[in-house]
Write an enzyme that holds these catalytic residues in place. Structure first.
Site, PDB file in Angstrom:
ATOM      1  N   LYS A 178      -0.598  28.009 -10.544  1.00  0.00           N
ATOM      2  CA  LYS A 178       0.788  27.848 -10.090  1.00  0.00           C
ATOM      3  C   LYS A 178       1.256  26.426 -10.401  1.00  0.00           C
ATOM      4  O   LYS A 178       1.071  25.506  -9.604  1.00  0.00           O
ATOM      5  CB  LYS A 178       0.936  28.130  -8.595  1.00  0.00           C
ATOM      6  CG  LYS A 178       2.405  28.202  -8.210  1.00  0.00           C
ATOM      7  CD  LYS A 178       2.739  27.585  -6.876  1.00  0.00           C
ATOM      8  CE  LYS A 178       2.582  26.126  -6.736  1.00  0.00           C
ATOM      9  NZ  LYS A 178       3.620  25.298  -7.405  1.00  0.00           N
ATOM     10  N   ALA A 234      -0.262  17.985   1.694  1.00  0.00           N
ATOM     11  CA  ALA A 234      -0.416  19.398   1.288  1.00  0.00           C
ATOM     12  C   ALA A 234      -1.894  19.774   1.285  1.00  0.00           C
ATOM     13  O   ALA A 234      -2.262  20.892   1.663  1.00  0.00           O
ATOM     14  CB  ALA A 234       0.201  19.620  -0.083  1.00  0.00           C
ATOM     15  N   GLY A 235      -2.759  18.820   0.885  1.00  0.00           N
ATOM     16  CA  GLY A 235      -4.198  19.092   0.850  1.00  0.00           C
ATOM     17  C   GLY A 235      -4.754  19.425   2.228  1.00  0.00           C
ATOM     18  O   GLY A 235      -5.585  20.314   2.380  1.00  0.00           O
ATOM     19  N   GLU A 252      -8.134  17.411  -4.744  1.00  0.00           N
ATOM     20  CA  GLU A 252      -7.981  16.089  -5.375  1.00  0.00           C
ATOM     21  C   GLU A 252      -6.662  15.530  -4.873  1.00  0.00           C
ATOM     22  O   GLU A 252      -5.591  16.014  -5.252  1.00  0.00           O
ATOM     23  CB  GLU A 252      -7.946  16.232  -6.904  1.00  0.00           C
ATOM     24  CG  GLU A 252      -9.231  16.748  -7.508  1.00  0.00           C
ATOM     25  CD  GLU A 252     -10.369  15.746  -7.458  1.00  0.00           C
ATOM     26  OE1 GLU A 252     -10.100  14.554  -7.213  1.00  0.00           O
ATOM     27  OE2 GLU A 252     -11.518  16.158  -7.653  1.00  0.00           O
ATOM     28  N   CYS A 286      -2.463   8.952  -9.428  1.00  0.00           N
ATOM     29  CA  CYS A 286      -3.267   8.915  -8.205  1.00  0.00           C
ATOM     30  C   CYS A 286      -4.266   7.763  -8.222  1.00  0.00           C
ATOM     31  O   CYS A 286      -4.619   7.240  -7.181  1.00  0.00           O
ATOM     32  CB  CYS A 286      -3.982  10.245  -8.008  1.00  0.00           C
ATOM     33  SG  CYS A 286      -4.991  10.706  -9.426  1.00  0.00           S
ATOM     34  N   GLU A 386       0.878   5.656   0.020  1.00  0.00           N
ATOM     35  CA  GLU A 386       0.983   5.878  -1.426  1.00  0.00           C
ATOM     36  C   GLU A 386       2.466   5.930  -1.809  1.00  0.00           C
ATOM     37  O   GLU A 386       3.203   6.809  -1.372  1.00  0.00           O
ATOM     38  CB  GLU A 386       0.289   7.195  -1.776  1.00  0.00           C
ATOM     39  CG  GLU A 386       0.141   7.403  -3.257  1.00  0.00           C
ATOM     40  CD  GLU A 386      -0.493   8.747  -3.596  1.00  0.00           C
ATOM     41  OE1 GLU A 386      -0.101   9.766  -2.990  1.00  0.00           O
ATOM     42  OE2 GLU A 386      -1.366   8.770  -4.469  1.00  0.00           O
TER      43      GLU A 386
HETATM   44  P1  NAD Z   1       2.464  17.966  -3.690  1.00  0.00           P
HETATM   45  O1  NAD Z   1       1.306  18.035  -2.763  1.00  0.00           O
HETATM   46  O2  NAD Z   1       3.811  17.941  -3.133  1.00  0.00           O
HETATM   47  O3  NAD Z   1       2.418  19.236  -4.674  1.00  0.00           O
HETATM   48  C1  NAD Z   1       1.312  19.521  -5.513  1.00  0.00           C
HETATM   49  C2  NAD Z   1       1.331  20.984  -5.876  1.00  0.00           C
HETATM   50  O4  NAD Z   1       1.072  21.763  -4.717  1.00  0.00           O
HETATM   51  C3  NAD Z   1       2.664  21.500  -6.409  1.00  0.00           C
HETATM   52  O5  NAD Z   1       2.398  22.524  -7.355  1.00  0.00           O
HETATM   53  C4  NAD Z   1       3.317  22.082  -5.153  1.00  0.00           C
HETATM   54  O6  NAD Z   1       4.276  23.078  -5.457  1.00  0.00           O
HETATM   55  C5  NAD Z   1       2.114  22.661  -4.440  1.00  0.00           C
HETATM   56  N1  NAD Z   1       2.173  22.716  -2.981  1.00  0.00           N
HETATM   57  C6  NAD Z   1       2.761  21.831  -2.122  1.00  0.00           C
HETATM   58  N2  NAD Z   1       2.543  22.201  -0.845  1.00  0.00           N
HETATM   59  C7  NAD Z   1       1.785  23.332  -0.895  1.00  0.00           C
HETATM   60  C8  NAD Z   1       1.227  24.192   0.092  1.00  0.00           C
HETATM   61  N3  NAD Z   1       1.400  23.962   1.398  1.00  0.00           N
HETATM   62  N4  NAD Z   1       0.506  25.269  -0.324  1.00  0.00           N
HETATM   63  C9  NAD Z   1       0.307  25.501  -1.639  1.00  0.00           C
HETATM   64  N5  NAD Z   1       0.839  24.736  -2.622  1.00  0.00           N
HETATM   65  C10 NAD Z   1       1.554  23.666  -2.252  1.00  0.00           C
HETATM   66  O7  NAD Z   1       2.161  16.728  -4.637  1.00  0.00           O
HETATM   67  P2  NAD Z   1       3.061  16.151  -5.829  1.00  0.00           P
HETATM   68  O8  NAD Z   1       4.160  15.349  -5.259  1.00  0.00           O
HETATM   69  O9  NAD Z   1       3.402  17.261  -6.780  1.00  0.00           O
HETATM   70  O10 NAD Z   1       1.988  15.225  -6.577  1.00  0.00           O
HETATM   71  C11 NAD Z   1       1.766  13.894  -6.260  1.00  0.00           C
HETATM   72  C12 NAD Z   1       0.503  13.760  -5.434  1.00  0.00           C
HETATM   73  O11 NAD Z   1      -0.614  14.269  -6.163  1.00  0.00           O
HETATM   74  C13 NAD Z   1       0.157  12.332  -5.123  1.00  0.00           C
HETATM   75  O12 NAD Z   1      -0.228  12.221  -3.787  1.00  0.00           O
HETATM   76  C14 NAD Z   1      -1.023  12.043  -6.045  1.00  0.00           C
HETATM   77  O13 NAD Z   1      -1.860  11.000  -5.599  1.00  0.00           O
HETATM   78  C15 NAD Z   1      -1.698  13.347  -6.077  1.00  0.00           C
HETATM   79  N6  NAD Z   1      -2.565  13.458  -7.261  1.00  0.00           N
HETATM   80  C16 NAD Z   1      -3.917  13.402  -7.088  1.00  0.00           C
HETATM   81  C17 NAD Z   1      -4.765  13.480  -8.186  1.00  0.00           C
HETATM   82  C18 NAD Z   1      -6.255  13.446  -8.015  1.00  0.00           C
HETATM   83  O14 NAD Z   1      -6.950  13.845  -8.940  1.00  0.00           O
HETATM   84  N7  NAD Z   1      -6.794  12.992  -6.900  1.00  0.00           N
HETATM   85  C19 NAD Z   1      -4.228  13.602  -9.468  1.00  0.00           C
HETATM   86  C20 NAD Z   1      -2.842  13.634  -9.610  1.00  0.00           C
HETATM   87  C21 NAD Z   1      -2.022  13.580  -8.479  1.00  0.00           C
END
Ligand code: NAD
Length: 484
Positions: A178, A234-235, A252, A286, A386
């Site tokens: 997704k 979200a994680g 991640e 990240c 962050e």
């Molecule tokens: P986000 O958590 O808002 O969204 C990430 C993905 O998850 C998107 O596809 C979103 O639609 C989906 N999502 C959001 N909430 C969800 C839920 N409750 N259930 C299922 N899916 C859901 O993050 P973002 O703003 O898209 O990305 C930026 C973040 O990602 C930053 O915090 C960054 O540090 C992190 N990131 C981490 C890594 C790593 O490897 N550790 C790599 C890249 C980005």
């Protein structure tokens, strides 16, 4: 060439979406719509999971030998390698990454992942017999974990899709991806390559959509494992759902990494390094080294030199090869970064370059000014939270032990660096900092080694044999009764 699409990639074929909902992909530079694609709905996710379930429970993919799957992924590698320029351009168009970064990392790093995973899969102990403790041999098999839900973010979209799809495929899993609603376009190109590579029907589906659709996928009873990259908020939510349902999960998440500048570090080398590592991908990374820890004696001079370097970076059109910092992915992200620049000033940090407001000469696009704060206290919000934009905080430390303490005074534990002329001293600092990855006078991701977070930066590891193992279940087969 139009980037518009009217179908979804479900079960390995181009399917009509269940609803008429449309995702408009907006250029962060022009603020104009560059493509319209179907927005996936929960019904589309249901269809994709059903296809993945059937392909896993009845199809050939999990039953093929690792060598046969390796051959298909090898095909994908060759096809992907021929599309690097197109992939880089699509990613820069949809999310505004400078084309210099897309050509260096966004597009080629996923291909390097494929090659690294292929090498790992060739050596992986898929099935091995070991002497048991009770006198008889035991066969230990690594079987595919099942149907995988892969959820990537928008900042490194192709990178975070392939970090899940490639090990999942090699392990014999089936996958529903997704993509984030901001970045559906690169995934369409990947879908075409998967078909051409000979991935059988049902094995991969790609349905872009928002949070609700993502959460529906996470909760879906047909899913065995969730592989997520995104925000810590979200994680936590996804981890809670998976805990409740006892689904396998890897997370991640965010980071707030510290670059520790030891007193013997060469200033020019460290600043050149931070120009890339501090604000790569316009700060939307990240692993960005956003806290710069410098001894009190060197703080002012180092901060001034860093501010000069960051303030001189070229901000502008992501498709211009000269651009070093592009726009933020969306207006909300531009506003978020600007709000942190305001917060930093209110907290009393010293603004050396940048600040709120648009960069000079840019009257459209979601741009922010690359910003360096000095004299930052690690308790400040700009040091703890962050920001995900080109904003660096220079923090003074008293001695090396204090620097390590400050680096660890964070809810995150993703990455970090130390800059020094003495590798032993660097290794000692690396031992003290609680993060999943670390670099001495550099930072990179080596796909032969595990990558992931301590603390609130995640759960589990990607890459390396450790990353491949996350797509398997271990099964022990006892060969005969132990002699009594
Ligand atoms: P986000 O958590 O808002 O969204 C990430 C993905 O998850 C998107 O596809 C979103 O639609 C989906 N999502 C959001 N909430 C969800 C839920 N409750 N259930 C299922 N899916 C859901 O993050 P973002 O703003 O898209 O990305 C930026 C973040 O990602 C930053 O915090 C960054 O540090 C992190 N990131 C981490 C890594 C790593 O490897 N550790 C790599 C890249 C980005």
């Amino acid at each position: 060439m139009t980037l518009d699409r009217d179908a979804l990639f479900i079960g390995g074929t181009w399917a009509r979406p269940a609803t008429d909902a449309v995702l408009e992909v907006v250029s962060p530079h022009t603020e104009e719509v560059v493509a319209r694609v179907p927005e996936g709905s929960t019904a589309d996710i249901d269809a994709a999971v059903a296809a993945a379930r059937t392909a896993f429970d009845e199809g050939p993919w999990p039953r093929m030998s690792p060598a046969e799957r390796i051959e298909v992924v090898q095909n994908l590698s060759g096809l992907y390698a021929a599309k690097l320029d197109e992939m880089a351009r699509i990613i820069s168009t949809e999310m505004g990454s400078p084309i210099s970064f897309s050509s260096l990392a966004q597009a080629p790093a996923p291909w390097m992942q494929i090659e690294a995973f292929l090498a790992i899969a060739r050596e992986f102990p898929w099935e091995a017999t070991r002497p048991g403790a009770l006198g008889s041999d035991v066969v230990v098999r690594h079987e595919p974990v099942g149907v995988v839900a892969a959820i990537p973010p928008w900042n490194v979209p192709q990178f975070t899709i392939l970090s899940k799809v490639v090990p999942a495929l090699l392990a014999g899993c089936t996958v529903v991806v997704k993509p984030a609603p901001e970045t559906p376009l690169d995934a369409y190109l990947l879908a075409e390559l998967l078909v051409e590579a000979g991935v059988p029907e049902g094995v991969v589906s790609i349905v872009a959509g928002g949070r609700e659709v993502g959460e529906h996928l996470v909760r879906h009873p047909g899913v065995d494992k969730v592989a997520f990259t995104g925000s810590t908020a979200a994680g936590r939510k996804i981890g809670a759902i998976c805990g409740e349902q006892l689904k396998r999960v890897s997370l991640e998440l965010g980071g707030k990494s510290a670059a520790i500048i030891l007193d013997d570090a060469d200033e020019a080398t460290a600043i050149e390094g931070l120009k890339f590592l501090g604000v790569m991908n316009s700060g939307q990374a990240c692993v960005a080294q956003t806290r710069v820890l410098v001894s009190r004696e060197r703080h002012d001079a180092f901060a001034a030199a860093l501010a000069t370097a960051i303030g001189a970076m070229v901000v502008g059109d992501p498709l211009d090869p000269a651009t070093e910092i592009g726009p933020m992915v969306a207006r909300r992200q531009q506003e978020r970064v600007a709000s942190y620049i305001r917060i930093g000033q209110e907290e009393g940090a010293q603004l050396l370059t940048g600040g709120e407001g648009r960069p000079d000469g840019l009257d459209h696009g979601w741009y922010v000014r690359p910003t360096v704060f000095a004299g930052v206290d690690n308790k400040m919000r700009i040091a703890q939270e962050e920001i995900f934009g080109p904003v660096l905080s220079v923090i003074p430390y008293d001695d090396v032990a204090d620097a390590v303490r400050i680096a660890n005074d964070s809810e995150y534990g993703l990455a970090g660096t130390v800059w020094t002329a003495d590798q032993e001293a660097g290794l000692e600092v690396a031992r003290g900092v609680r993060t999943g990855t670390y670099g001495i006078n550099t930072y990179t991701m080596d796909f032969a080694a595990p990558f992931g977070g301590f603390k609130a930066s995640g759960l589990g590891r990607e890459f390396g044999p450790e990353g491949l193992a996350q797509y398997t279940e271990a099964k022990s087969v006892y060969l005969s009764a132990p002699p009594m």
